[in-house]
Scaffold this motif. Structure first.
Motif, PDB file in Angstrom:
ATOM      1  N   THR A  24       0.819  -1.218   0.000  1.00 48.21           N
ATOM      2  CA  THR A  24       0.000   0.000   0.000  1.00 48.21           C
ATOM      3  C   THR A  24       0.852   1.266   0.000  1.00 48.21           C
ATOM      4  O   THR A  24       0.321   2.366  -0.168  1.00 48.21           O
ATOM      5  N   LEU A  25       2.165   1.137   0.197  1.00 42.46           N
ATOM      6  CA  LEU A  25       3.057   2.300   0.209  1.00 42.46           C
ATOM      7  C   LEU A  25       3.809   2.453  -1.115  1.00 42.46           C
ATOM      8  O   LEU A  25       4.135   3.575  -1.513  1.00 42.46           O
ATOM      9  N   VAL A  26       4.110   1.344  -1.754  1.00 38.85           N
ATOM     10  CA  VAL A  26       4.740   1.350  -3.086  1.00 38.85           C
ATOM     11  C   VAL A  26       3.840   0.519  -3.995  1.00 38.85           C
ATOM     12  O   VAL A  26       3.991  -0.701  -4.081  1.00 38.85           O
ATOM     13  N   PRO A  27       2.890   1.135  -4.681  1.00 40.22           N
ATOM     14  CA  PRO A  27       1.907   0.387  -5.475  1.00 40.22           C
ATOM     15  C   PRO A  27       2.577  -0.499  -6.515  1.00 40.22           C
ATOM     16  O   PRO A  27       3.553  -0.106  -7.161  1.00 40.22           O
ATOM     17  N   PRO A  28       2.064  -1.727  -6.691  1.00 35.97           N
ATOM     18  CA  PRO A  28       2.662  -2.646  -7.667  1.00 35.97           C
ATOM     19  C   PRO A  28       2.615  -2.125  -9.093  1.00 35.97           C
ATOM     20  O   PRO A  28       3.388  -2.572  -9.946  1.00 35.97           O
ATOM     21  N   GLY A  29       1.726  -1.158  -9.367  1.00 33.17           N
ATOM     22  CA  GLY A  29       1.689  -0.538 -10.691  1.00 33.17           C
ATOM     23  C   GLY A  29       2.978   0.168 -11.043  1.00 33.17           C
ATOM     24  O   GLY A  29       3.239   0.481 -12.209  1.00 33.17           O
ATOM     25  N   LEU A  30       3.803   0.410 -10.026  1.00 35.17           N
ATOM     26  CA  LEU A  30       5.111   1.020 -10.242  1.00 35.17           C
ATOM     27  C   LEU A  30       5.959   0.189 -11.202  1.00 35.17           C
ATOM     28  O   LEU A  30       6.830   0.726 -11.892  1.00 35.17           O
ATOM     29  N   ALA A  31       5.709  -1.112 -11.254  1.00 36.30           N
ATOM     30  CA  ALA A  31       6.511  -1.998 -12.101  1.00 36.30           C
ATOM     31  C   ALA A  31       6.509  -1.531 -13.556  1.00 36.30           C
ATOM     32  O   ALA A  31       7.550  -1.535 -14.219  1.00 36.30           O
ATOM     33  N   LYS A  32       5.364  -1.099 -14.059  1.00 36.16           N
ATOM     34  CA  LYS A  32       5.285  -0.650 -15.449  1.00 36.16           C
ATOM     35  C   LYS A  32       6.111   0.607 -15.654  1.00 36.16           C
ATOM     36  O   LYS A  32       6.810   0.754 -16.666  1.00 36.16           O
ATOM     37  N   ALA A  33       6.053   1.527 -14.694  1.00 36.82           N
ATOM     38  CA  ALA A  33       6.812   2.767 -14.812  1.00 36.82           C
ATOM     39  C   ALA A  33       8.308   2.493 -14.755  1.00 36.82           C
ATOM     40  O   ALA A  33       9.092   3.082 -15.511  1.00 36.82           O
ATOM     41  N   LEU A  34       8.719   1.595 -13.864  1.00 36.63           N
ATOM     42  CA  LEU A  34      10.139   1.270 -13.742  1.00 36.63           C
ATOM     43  C   LEU A  34      10.671   0.612 -15.012  1.00 36.63           C
ATOM     44  O   LEU A  34      11.807   0.860 -15.423  1.00 36.63           O
ATOM     45  N   SER A  35       9.850  -0.222 -15.628  1.00 35.90           N
ATOM     46  CA  SER A  35      10.288  -0.896 -16.857  1.00 35.90           C
ATOM     47  C   SER A  35      10.475   0.101 -17.994  1.00 35.90           C
ATOM     48  O   SER A  35      11.275  -0.149 -18.910  1.00 35.90           O
ATOM     49  N   ARG A  36       9.759   1.226 -17.952  1.00 29.34           N
ATOM     50  CA  ARG A  36       9.953   2.259 -18.967  1.00 29.34           C
ATOM     51  C   ARG A  36      11.223   3.065 -18.690  1.00 29.34           C
ATOM     52  O   ARG A  36      11.944   3.446 -19.615  1.00 29.34           O
ATOM     53  N   ILE A  37      11.480   3.340 -17.401  1.00 28.78           N
ATOM     54  CA  ILE A  37      12.670   4.107 -17.044  1.00 28.78           C
ATOM     55  C   ILE A  37      13.929   3.286 -17.251  1.00 28.78           C
ATOM     56  O   ILE A  37      14.951   3.799 -17.726  1.00 28.78           O
ATOM     57  N   GLN A  38      13.865   2.001 -16.898  1.00 28.17           N
ATOM     58  CA  GLN A  38      15.020   1.102 -17.004  1.00 28.17           C
ATOM     59  C   GLN A  38      14.612  -0.204 -17.698  1.00 28.17           C
ATOM     60  O   GLN A  38      14.376  -1.213 -17.036  1.00 28.17           O
ATOM     61  N   PRO A  39      14.527  -0.196 -19.007  1.00 23.79           N
ATOM     62  CA  PRO A  39      14.048  -1.386 -19.731  1.00 23.79           C
ATOM     63  C   PRO A  39      14.889  -2.635 -19.491  1.00 23.79           C
ATOM     64  O   PRO A  39      14.386  -3.752 -19.613  1.00 23.79           O
ATOM     65  N   ARG A  40      16.173  -2.474 -19.145  1.00 23.58           N
ATOM     66  CA  ARG A  40      17.050  -3.639 -18.977  1.00 23.58           C
ATOM     67  C   ARG A  40      17.047  -4.205 -17.560  1.00 23.58           C
ATOM     68  O   ARG A  40      17.648  -5.248 -17.301  1.00 23.58           O
ATOM     69  N   ALA A  41      16.398  -3.540 -16.642  1.00 19.39           N
ATOM     70  CA  ALA A  41      16.412  -3.976 -15.245  1.00 19.39           C
ATOM     71  C   ALA A  41      15.574  -5.243 -15.052  1.00 19.39           C
ATOM     72  O   ALA A  41      14.564  -5.449 -15.727  1.00 19.39           O
ATOM     73  N   ASP A  42      16.001  -6.080 -14.107  1.00 12.31           N
ATOM     74  CA  ASP A  42      15.190  -7.219 -13.696  1.00 12.31           C
ATOM     75  C   ASP A  42      14.091  -6.714 -12.766  1.00 12.31           C
ATOM     76  O   ASP A  42      14.326  -5.826 -11.940  1.00 12.31           O
ATOM     77  N   LEU A  43      12.913  -7.305 -12.874  1.00 14.65           N
ATOM     78  CA  LEU A  43      11.793  -6.813 -12.070  1.00 14.65           C
ATOM     79  C   LEU A  43      10.846  -7.957 -11.722  1.00 14.65           C
ATOM     80  O   LEU A  43      10.440  -8.719 -12.601  1.00 14.65           O
ATOM     81  N   SER A  44      10.531  -8.076 -10.423  1.00 15.80           N
ATOM     82  CA  SER A  44       9.623  -9.134  -9.969  1.00 15.80           C
ATOM     83  C   SER A  44       8.590  -8.541  -9.019  1.00 15.80           C
ATOM     84  O   SER A  44       8.932  -7.729  -8.150  1.00 15.80           O
ATOM     85  N   VAL A  45       7.344  -8.954  -9.168  1.00 19.18           N
ATOM     86  CA  VAL A  45       6.265  -8.584  -8.244  1.00 19.18           C
ATOM     87  C   VAL A  45       5.852  -9.853  -7.514  1.00 19.18           C
ATOM     88  O   VAL A  45       5.396 -10.812  -8.128  1.00 19.18           O
TER      89      VAL A  45
END
Length: 255
Positions: free
Chosen positions: A207-228
């Protein structure tokens, strides 16, 4: 005066940075597992736990203090506010870091006109006002928010409270400075320019870091690994230590 640190284990260097209102004890479960194959250094942020407080109010100052005690060529793990300290340090001295693991953290915690994947500023502003009146009650409320939505919220909250109470009391000025950092920091430009391996671990019920952040992070850093992580809230390394450990180990093996 230098920040408190504690190191154990052998292998690749890791540095673990806790979040706002907490201390190094929050990492103990994960750290014990990581120490089996890595050299793990725990650090406590200024005015938290046993680290001294010298009225250093800016994020850059906090990052400089952590850089001063960090092992060279380490993978840094930053949780929540610790993630912002980590990102700031990486933008200042990228040569000192081998890689970054951001756990339930964000380059920008509050909503802005062009940034919806965050909390309302009023949430942090209310914490700042309540700290003055009753800091202990405010911290207890914040602990509850960190587990809100998790499948095992009740037992996780008890664990967080035990760990919180196991270390020295936090300085009010440090807590206020940390909230100000969370409220005003926007590290999106620094993150976009960062040329280091990055792994993001987010909680699907945070509730403090919404999981929707994943989409934004993937745009800022397309090469980063990301898991929800499903079922996890703001402290996935406590509620879901197994999946977190597996993802962290996998990332470290490839950086």
């Amino acid at each position: 005066m230098t920040l408190w640190t504690d190191a154990a284990g052998k292998g690749d260097e890791l540095l673990l940075i806790h979040g706002w209102g907490m201390n190094a004890s929050v990492w103990m479960t994960l750290a014990r597992e990581l120490e089996k194959s890595h050299r793990v250094t725990l650090v406590e942020l200024p005015g938290h736990g046993e680290s001294p407080w010298t009225n250093t109010l800016q994020l850059e100052d906090w990052a400089e203090q952590v850089l001063a005690v960090a092992p060279p060529d380490a993978v840094w793990l930053g949780w929540s506010l610790g993630g912002q300290v980590m990102l700031q340090a990486a933008s200042m001295q990228p040569h000192k870091l081998r890689g970054l693991v951001g756990i339930a953290t964000s380059p920008c915690f509050v909503r802005r006109e062009d940034w919806e994947y965050a909390i309302e500023p009023a949430v942090l502003e209310s914490f700042a006002a309540e700290l003055q009146a009753d800091s202990r009650k405010t911290l207890r409320r914040f602990l509850s928010l960190q587990v809100q939505g998790a499948t095992n919220a009740k037992s996780l909250l008890l664990q967080l409270r035990r760990e919180f109470d196991s270390r020295p009391a936090l300085r009010l000025s440090a807590l206020q400075a940390g909230l100000a950092i969370l409220l005003h920091t926007d590290l999106r430009p620094e993150l976009s320019a960062l040329d280091l391996p990055v792994n993001w671990l987010l909680g699907a019920r945070d509730t403090l870091v919404p999981p929707g952040l994943a989409k934004a992070l993937s745009r800022i850093q397309p090469r980063a690994d990301l898991s929800v992580i499903e079922g996890a809230a703001h402290a996935p390394f406590l509620s879901h230590p197994g999946p977190c450990l597996e993802l962290i180990d996998k990332f470290i093996r490839h950086v």
